[in-house]
Design a protein around this motif. Structure first.
Motif, short mmCIF file in Angstrom:
data_model
loop_
_atom_site.label_atom_id
_atom_site.label_comp_id
_atom_site.label_asym_id
_atom_site.label_seq_id
_atom_site.Cartn_x
_atom_site.Cartn_y
_atom_site.Cartn_z
N LYS A 18 -1.55 22.60 -5.67
CA LYS A 18 -2.61 22.26 -6.62
C LYS A 18 -2.03 22.21 -8.02
O LYS A 18 -1.14 22.98 -8.38
N LYS A 49 2.39 33.50 -5.71
CA LYS A 49 2.71 32.80 -6.95
C LYS A 49 3.96 33.42 -7.58
O LYS A 49 4.08 34.64 -7.65
N ARG A 76 2.53 37.14 -8.06
CA ARG A 76 1.18 37.53 -7.65
C ARG A 76 1.00 37.19 -6.17
O ARG A 76 1.35 36.09 -5.74
N GLU A 105 -1.76 37.30 -2.85
CA GLU A 105 -3.15 37.46 -2.44
C GLU A 105 -3.30 37.09 -0.98
O GLU A 105 -2.85 36.04 -0.54
N THR A 158 -5.93 36.24 2.07
CA THR A 158 -7.28 35.71 2.21
C THR A 158 -7.41 35.08 3.60
O THR A 158 -6.63 35.40 4.50
N THR A 171 -9.65 28.36 -0.79
CA THR A 171 -9.84 27.50 -1.96
C THR A 171 -10.57 28.21 -3.09
O THR A 171 -10.64 27.69 -4.20
N GLU A 172 -11.09 29.40 -2.82
CA GLU A 172 -11.73 30.19 -3.87
C GLU A 172 -10.71 31.02 -4.64
O GLU A 172 -11.06 31.65 -5.65
N CYS A 173 -9.47 31.03 -4.17
CA CYS A 173 -8.42 31.86 -4.78
C CYS A 173 -7.70 31.09 -5.90
O CYS A 173 -7.83 29.88 -6.02
N GLU A 174 -6.94 31.83 -6.66
CA GLU A 174 -6.14 31.22 -7.74
C GLU A 174 -4.92 30.55 -7.12
O GLU A 174 -4.04 31.21 -6.56
N ILE A 175 -4.87 29.24 -7.21
CA ILE A 175 -3.76 28.46 -6.65
C ILE A 175 -3.30 27.47 -7.71
O ILE A 175 -4.11 26.80 -8.34
N GLY A 176 -1.99 27.36 -7.89
CA GLY A 176 -1.43 26.42 -8.85
C GLY A 176 -0.10 25.87 -8.37
O GLY A 176 0.31 26.10 -7.22
N SER A 225 2.43 28.22 -6.89
CA SER A 225 1.99 28.93 -5.69
C SER A 225 2.53 28.27 -4.43
O SER A 225 2.73 27.06 -4.37
#
Length: 335
Positions: free
Chosen positions: A170, A199, A207, A209, A211, A217-222, A225
């Motif tokens: 993403k 990440k 970081r 996480e 899930t 898709t509700e998590c922080e993704i960039g 990541s």
């Protein structure tokens, strides 16, 4: 004429302690360092006093062209990539540029590829053992690959029950691709399938996480990541994501004894030979078998028609494993 050299260096996750000794030596050996500005920053302490050429994202061909130009001048160039240079890294575009320029391995310019740990390895190490069984990597970046091709790969991997590492999941402009990937996986996997999002592995802003497929898709993704999606057997326990290799199918894990009907060192009773026997006595049609196993009808028909496996099982294995223990062993043939 001075011979130039291009060293395609995989930095691993970026921390110096996780770089290979050869990667550090190559940077020390180089006259010129070329790379994406973020990667240059990761090795700032190693490049002092050297010519440093910083490039932006999407300038991969420019980096390769710069490396070739410097090498033509007789310089030793370290063209750096994070992770491994051959996994979504600079090895591919560099060879494209070299071949376009008429380069061959016998040319004056030497090329060395120096491997490094890719993101899927480093992220997996941080979350447990998610890659112990079959896995694949798929990039969600459609900057160079048409989306239908990416979608077909996602669908095939999901249907085949691979553990999957999603690269480039993403960015600011590409927010929809991860949603579509989730949609494709949910067509084949349970919503509670474990997912780990890592990440900046082994970097200061690391970081992690855990899930599920339904909630990822509700998590922080960039762009920094990597998303690890488990298969149907993957589980999370005590903060560790594990994909079993399959030992419990054959052995009692507590005692190490083989289960009834199984033999150590031999295929499962439900392995290839067992499957052959089962489909040949099932009474089902080719189409029915193809649908049940998710395999092409042509393949099922060919298997049913093939009688070559009717020879004694494990004949070749017997010749290999029952040789004299004192027999000298020569070097393995190159393949």
């Amino acid at each position: 004429m001075t011979t130039g050299k291009i060293m395609l260096v995989g930095l691993g996750p970026g921390s110096v302690e996780h770089m290979s000794g050869r990667a550090r030596a190559a940077i020390a050996e180089a006259d010129t360092i070329i790379g994406y500005v973020t990667y240059i920053r990761l090795v700032a302490d190693l490049v002092e006093g050297k010519e440093v050429v910083k490039k932006s994202m999407t300038e991969e061909l420019d980096r390769a062209i710069e490396a070739l130009d410097r090498a033509k001048q007789g310089k030793k160039v370290a063209l750096i990539s994070s992770g491994d240079a051959g996994v979504y890294g600079m090895a591919g575009p560099t060879f494209e540029v070299l071949f376009q320029a008429g380069w061959t391995p016998d040319s004056d310019i030497e090329v060395e590829i120096i491997p490094g740990a890719s993101a899927l390895n480093t992220c997996a190490a941080l979350v447990g053992a998610p890659l112990t069984h079959d896995f694949c990597a798929i990039s969600l970046s459609d900057l160079l690959t048409p989306w239908p091709a990416i979608a077909r790969r996602l669908n095939a991997a999901a249907a085949a029950d691979f553990v999957v590492a999603l690269y480039n999941p993403k960015s600011g402009r590409r927010a929809r691709q991860i949603v579509e990937a989730q949609r494709l996986f949910l067509a084949h996997r349970r919503p509670d399938t474990p997912v780990a999002i890592v990440k900046s592995a082994y970097r200061p802003k690391q970081r992690i996480e855990f899930t599920t497929l339904a909630a990822m898709t509700e998590c922080e993704i960039g762009m920094l990541s990597t998303v690890l999606i488990g298969n149907s057997n993957t589980f999370v326990r005590d903060g560790l994501m594990v994909t079993p290799r399959g030992y419990a199918n054959k052995y009692n894990v507590e005692s190490g004894d083989t289960r009834d009907g199984e033999k150590a060192g031999r295929s499962l009773s439900t392995g290839l030979d067992g499957w052959f026997a089962a489909i040949r006595t099932s009474g089902e049609t080719v189409d029915e078998l193809a649908r049940r196993h998710g395999l092409p009808t042509d393949y099922i028909a060919a298997v049913l028609a093939d009688t070559s496996d009717d020879e004694p099982a494990d004949a070749d294995e017997d010749r290999v494993f029952h040789r004299s223990p004192c027999a000298p062993c020569g070097p393995s043939p190159r393949r």
